[in-house]
Motif scaffolding. Structure first.
Motif, PDB file in Angstrom:
ATOM      1  N   ARG A   1       9.488  -7.205  23.261  1.00 23.20           N
ATOM      2  CA  ARG A   1       8.326  -7.206  22.748  1.00 23.20           C
ATOM      3  C   ARG A   1       7.324  -6.395  23.372  1.00 23.20           C
ATOM      4  NH1 ARG A   1       8.474 -11.984  19.562  1.00 23.20           N
ATOM      5  NH2 ARG A   1      10.179 -13.511  20.242  1.00 23.20           N
ATOM      6  N   ASN A   2       7.880  -5.567  24.437  1.00 23.43           N
ATOM      7  CA  ASN A   2       6.928  -4.833  25.297  1.00 23.43           C
ATOM      8  C   ASN A   2       7.397  -3.530  25.447  1.00 23.43           C
ATOM      9  OD1 ASN A   2       4.923  -3.878  27.054  1.00 23.43           O
ATOM     10  ND2 ASN A   2       6.106  -4.720  28.795  1.00 23.43           N
ATOM     11  N   THR A   3       7.452  -2.626  24.159  1.00 19.58           N
ATOM     12  CA  THR A   3       8.252  -1.516  24.237  1.00 19.58           C
ATOM     13  C   THR A   3       7.504  -0.182  23.748  1.00 19.58           C
ATOM     14  OG1 THR A   3       8.919  -1.488  21.868  1.00 19.58           O
ATOM     15  CG2 THR A   3      10.280  -2.590  23.501  1.00 19.58           C
ATOM     16  N   VAL A   4       6.209  -0.599  23.645  1.00 18.61           N
ATOM     17  CA  VAL A   4       5.173   0.757  23.363  1.00 18.61           C
ATOM     18  C   VAL A   4       4.543   1.112  24.616  1.00 18.61           C
ATOM     19  CG1 VAL A   4       3.262   1.573  21.854  1.00 18.61           C
ATOM     20  CG2 VAL A   4       4.898  -0.056  21.159  1.00 18.61           C
TER      21      VAL A   4
ATOM     22  N   VAL B   1       3.770  11.058  19.243  1.00 20.92           N
ATOM     23  CA  VAL B   1       3.316  10.542  20.317  1.00 20.92           C
ATOM     24  C   VAL B   1       4.568   9.899  21.202  1.00 20.92           C
ATOM     25  CG1 VAL B   1       1.785   8.834  21.492  1.00 20.92           C
ATOM     26  CG2 VAL B   1       0.819  10.155  19.501  1.00 20.92           C
ATOM     27  N   GLU B   2       4.799  10.351  22.457  1.00 18.29           N
ATOM     28  CA  GLU B   2       5.879   9.552  23.086  1.00 18.29           C
ATOM     29  C   GLU B   2       5.674   8.178  23.403  1.00 18.29           C
ATOM     30  OE1 GLU B   2       8.619   8.644  25.924  1.00 18.29           O
ATOM     31  OE2 GLU B   2       6.534   8.582  26.349  1.00 18.29           O
ATOM     32  N   ARG B   3       6.457   7.237  23.219  1.00 16.09           N
ATOM     33  CA  ARG B   3       6.210   5.940  23.389  1.00 16.09           C
ATOM     34  C   ARG B   3       7.127   5.280  24.179  1.00 16.09           C
ATOM     35  NH1 ARG B   3       8.812   0.979  20.821  1.00 16.09           N
ATOM     36  NH2 ARG B   3       9.295   1.659  18.718  1.00 16.09           N
ATOM     37  N   HIS B   4       8.334   5.698  24.945  1.00 22.99           N
ATOM     38  CA  HIS B   4       9.181   5.084  25.497  1.00 22.99           C
ATOM     39  C   HIS B   4       9.017   4.923  26.829  1.00 22.99           C
ATOM     40  CE1 HIS B   4      11.617   4.371  21.796  1.00 22.99           C
ATOM     41  NE2 HIS B   4      11.786   5.693  21.529  1.00 22.99           N
ATOM     42  N   ARG B   5       8.564   6.100  27.332  1.00 19.48           N
ATOM     43  CA  ARG B   5       8.579   6.258  28.994  1.00 19.48           C
ATOM     44  C   ARG B   5       6.918   6.484  29.472  1.00 19.48           C
ATOM     45  NH1 ARG B   5      13.190   8.369  27.186  1.00 19.48           N
ATOM     46  NH2 ARG B   5      15.060   7.937  27.964  1.00 19.48           N
TER      47      ARG B   5
ATOM     48  N   GLU C   1      -1.853  -0.973  21.760  1.00 19.74           N
ATOM     49  CA  GLU C   1      -2.521  -2.627  22.231  1.00 19.74           C
ATOM     50  C   GLU C   1      -1.810  -3.620  21.503  1.00 19.74           C
ATOM     51  OE1 GLU C   1      -6.687  -4.352  20.186  1.00 19.74           O
ATOM     52  OE2 GLU C   1      -6.638  -2.444  21.057  1.00 19.74           O
ATOM     53  N   VAL C   2      -1.248  -3.598  20.346  1.00 19.19           N
ATOM     54  CA  VAL C   2      -0.586  -4.567  19.574  1.00 19.19           C
ATOM     55  C   VAL C   2       1.054  -4.630  20.007  1.00 19.19           C
ATOM     56  CG1 VAL C   2      -2.673  -4.967  17.789  1.00 19.19           C
ATOM     57  CG2 VAL C   2      -0.303  -3.404  17.313  1.00 19.19           C
ATOM     58  N   GLY C   3       1.473  -3.548  20.477  1.00 20.93           N
ATOM     59  CA  GLY C   3       2.918  -3.681  21.073  1.00 20.93           C
ATOM     60  C   GLY C   3       3.816  -2.840  19.496  1.00 20.93           C
ATOM     61  N   GLY C   4       3.085  -2.287  18.911  1.00 21.00           N
ATOM     62  CA  GLY C   4       3.882  -1.638  17.721  1.00 21.00           C
ATOM     63  C   GLY C   4       3.544  -2.072  16.410  1.00 21.00           C
ATOM     64  N   GLY C   5       3.931  -1.201  15.298  1.00 17.48           N
ATOM     65  CA  GLY C   5       3.744  -1.587  14.149  1.00 17.48           C
ATOM     66  C   GLY C   5       3.175  -0.291  13.163  1.00 17.48           C
TER      67      GLY C   5
ATOM     68  N   PRO D   1       5.960  -6.537  16.648  1.00 17.43           N
ATOM     69  CA  PRO D   1       6.102  -6.487  18.064  1.00 17.43           C
ATOM     70  C   PRO D   1       7.467  -6.457  18.489  1.00 17.43           C
ATOM     71  CG  PRO D   1       5.776  -8.653  17.189  1.00 17.43           C
ATOM     72  CD  PRO D   1       5.499  -7.740  15.934  1.00 17.43           C
ATOM     73  N   ILE D   2       8.705  -6.603  17.918  1.00 16.18           N
ATOM     74  CA  ILE D   2       9.979  -6.763  18.478  1.00 16.18           C
ATOM     75  C   ILE D   2      10.365  -5.324  18.348  1.00 16.18           C
ATOM     76  CG2 ILE D   2      12.300  -7.296  18.138  1.00 16.18           C
ATOM     77  CD1 ILE D   2      11.076  -9.969  17.625  1.00 16.18           C
ATOM     78  N   ALA D   3      10.632  -4.415  19.242  1.00 14.65           N
ATOM     79  CA  ALA D   3      11.063  -3.080  19.669  1.00 14.65           C
ATOM     80  C   ALA D   3      10.083  -2.157  18.977  1.00 14.65           C
ATOM     81  CB  ALA D   3      12.362  -2.855  19.344  1.00 14.65           C
ATOM     82  N   GLY D   4       8.880  -2.582  18.415  1.00 15.39           N
ATOM     83  CA  GLY D   4       7.801  -1.805  17.652  1.00 15.39           C
ATOM     84  C   GLY D   4       8.478  -1.599  16.333  1.00 15.39           C
TER      85      GLY D   4
END
Length: 600
Positions: free
Chosen positions: A387-390, A454-458, A509-513, A529-532
């Motif tokens: 749940r924390n992938t962004v 927008v890069e969001r993994h690293r 902010e919301v962890g993806g979507g 939220p799960i894996a964005g």
């Protein structure tokens, strides 16, 4: 209820005893018309007896199987058809977890799914696949998992959160729910004899499992033949009759899809309805269906109805969604028909053409009636890091979305991604755009908006900028999504850079979507939220939020059918002609990074 089912070997003694009349069945269904997809006929009055979650007796009279505790279901003249199978699909496209996807589609008659979780593989790697696989096995219906083959889908053209290796594939082939290899999207790699791609295919073949195909090219010359020689057993990327014919002539199954945005059945099924090819080599699937489609229109029942409307005989269309699929995956003795020993997955329907799904039985249990789910769909305990992938690395500003013009230019000729309604391919277009203070301006009234990856993994803070047309946006707006096939960074499309920054930061902010901003205000949000990629909320809740998202896109000027699906595919660097990735603008006809501006 116990979600697991005994193997045929474990159940065989009782199945034989029930069929012979020595022991009573758990359930008997009588008084209907049995649709036999093995023989392609309707058997009026035939009855079935169920034991151990499997069909024991299938014949004209099951009265000898009825005991004092046997549940008798009266079909009341309705048709009894096999449970429907989806041959190729991605659960994540529904924005739902496997449990909630099963809850959404089971009342529509889908009792078997062959799923490729390559979306989560790009974000979480082999662990993500395992989490999807484990939740899939908990469900009251059959969800088989294909091990993703291509993460990244095009090495050198994108950067994923994780990469899948041949060793990962070999390991996954030992898992209980793995049915084969997911779609081999890197078709140029197969054609070129890439060692890793061939090693993945070899590991699958050695395990005796099925290799999924994905040949997204109109070239049916030597490259196509080389791809077929590489081992893929099916393909769902055909868009015309010639594509379907070419595939079955090479010993592949032609998978024809009707998803939320893919309408490829009507143009290909004529290979059967008009050309007369053997229909057993044709299979129906959805590929990608979002939650709104699932809730409001259906799943595989929708595809079968559509195939019939396109001219297929009803039982032939049913074969394409049942026995053909089971045979393809080596499961003909396990499911896909109403026959002794098979899993007792069946549907009662009063009409074979309109196909109302009135009762659904899975593994011998009544799981849905008249659109209502009657059993639970258990949830996995997803770990916190899922749940924390962004990870954006910084707060983005309008300046991150500025596109600098060449020195001294007043106008530029920019390469533009052209969206094609209801199709996966894009067009490589150009547009003459104005320059103000050294910054290239979108031409929103002229339908050229900005697009950013927008890069969001690293957490690199990286932003790749470009241009897109076809959405019809106007005014000051932006739409952002962390569902961005296949590497699933973040795609932001907008007419205004301030709104683009607001949308991107909101998803961080919301962890993806998915979010839509207009005039600086958020007007729609779907939290994933799960894996964005996914929500654990019920499909109806997600569909309502997704419906508001579609309305918000329309309020911003968009008129495309299922435009969100087009948005989410703009980074899919394996389908021509022009895409965007974290490494730049990608020419998918040449499989290379290309400049944003035409040379003057």
């Amino acid at each position: 209820m116990n979600q697991m089912i005994k193997s045929w070997a474990e159940a065989a003694p009782r199945l034989v005893a029930v069929a012979a009349g020595r022991e009573p069945a758990d359930t008997v269904i009588r008084g209907g018309k049995l649709v036999n997809v093995q023989s392609r006929e309707v058997l009026d009055g035939w009855q079935v007896a169920i034991a151990e979650g499997r069909f024991a007796y299938v014949g004209p009279d099951a009265s000898h199987c009825i005991g004092p505790d046997t549940v008798v279901i009266e079909a009341d003249g309705r048709y009894l058809i096999p449970g429907l199978c989806d041959a190729h699909m991605h659960i994540e496209s529904g924005m739902l977890t496997p449990a909630e996807f099963a809850r959404a589609v089971t009342p529509h008659g889908t009792t078997t799914m062959f799923t490729d979780p390559h979306e989560i593989a790009n974000v979480m790697g082999l662990e993500g696949v395992r989490l999807m696989h484990d939740e899939a096995l908990m469900q009251p219906v059959n969800i088989f998992t294909q091990m993703p083959s291509c993460a990244p889908s095009a090495p050198g053209l994108e950067t994923t959160g994780f990469a899948i290796s041949a060793e990962d594939v070999a390991e996954a082939m030992t898992w209980p729910g793995i049915i084969g290899l997911g779609e081999m999207m890197n078709f140029p790699g197969v054609v070129a004899g890439d060692a890793q791609m061939l090693a993945e295919i070899a590991a699958t073949q050695m395990a005796g499992k099925t290799v999924g195909g994905h040949y997204a090219s109109p070239d049916l010359g030597p490259a196509f033949h080389a791809y077929a020689a590489g081992g893929p057993a099916d393909d769902h990327e055909g868009t015309c009759e010639a594509d379907a014919i070419a595939r079955v002539r090479q010993g592949m199954r032609s998978m024809m899809r009707l998803g939320s945005a893919w309408y490829d059945v009507e143009s290909q099924i004529t290979a059967v309805t008009e050309k007369g090819l053997d229909p057993r080599n044709f299979i129906l699937c959805t590929d990608d269906s979002h939650s709104g489609t699932l809730v409001n229109e259906g799943h595989m029942n929708r595809v079968v109805r559509h195939a019939i409307a396109c001219g297929a005989e009803p039982i032939v269309a049913l074969q394409m969604a049942t026995i053909n699929t089971a045979s393809h995956f080596g499961l003909e003795r396990e499911l896909g028909s109403i026959a002794p020993g098979r899993r007792a997955d069946a549907i009662l329907t009063s009409d074979l053409r309109s196909l109302p799904i009135e009762q659904v039985i899975a593994r011998g249990v009544l799981v849905a009636r008249d659109g209502d789910m009657l059993v639970d769909t258990p949830h996995l305990a997803w770990p916190d890091h899922a749940r924390n992938t962004v990870h954006l690395g910084k707060a983005l500003s309008a300046g991150d979305f500025e596109i600098a013009a060449p020195d001294g230019a007043n106008t530029v000729t920019a390469k533009v991604i052209g969206v094609i309604e209801n199709q996966a391919p894009t067009k490589a277009l150009t547009a003459d755009l104005q320059v103000e203070d050294g910054i290239v301006q979108p031409d929103a009234p002229g339908d050229v908006a900005q697009i950013a990856l927008v890069e969001r993994h690293r957490g690199t803070g990286g932003v790749t900028n470009g241009f897109v047309s076809g959405f019809g946006y106007s005014g000051k707006m932006a739409m952002a999504s962390t569902v961005a096939h296949d590497s699933h960074h973040m795609i932001v499309v907008g007419t205004d850079r301030e709104n683009m920054a607001l949308a991107a930061n909101r998803l961080g902010e919301v962890g993806g979507g998915i979010t839509v901003f207009r005039n600086g205000e958020e007007i729609a949000l779907v939290e994933l939220p799960i894996a964005g990629l996914m929500s654990e909320e019920h499909a109806q809740v997600v569909a309502r939020k997704a419906g508001r998202m579609v309305e918000a896109m329309a309020e911003c000027g968009c008129t495309l059918n299922n435009a969100y699906m087009q948005h989410s595919l703009l980074a899919l660097v394996v389908i021509p002609e022009l895409r965007i990735s974290d490494l730049g603008l990608v020419d998918v006809t040449k499989f290379e990074i290309t400049d944003l501006f035409e040379e003057t």
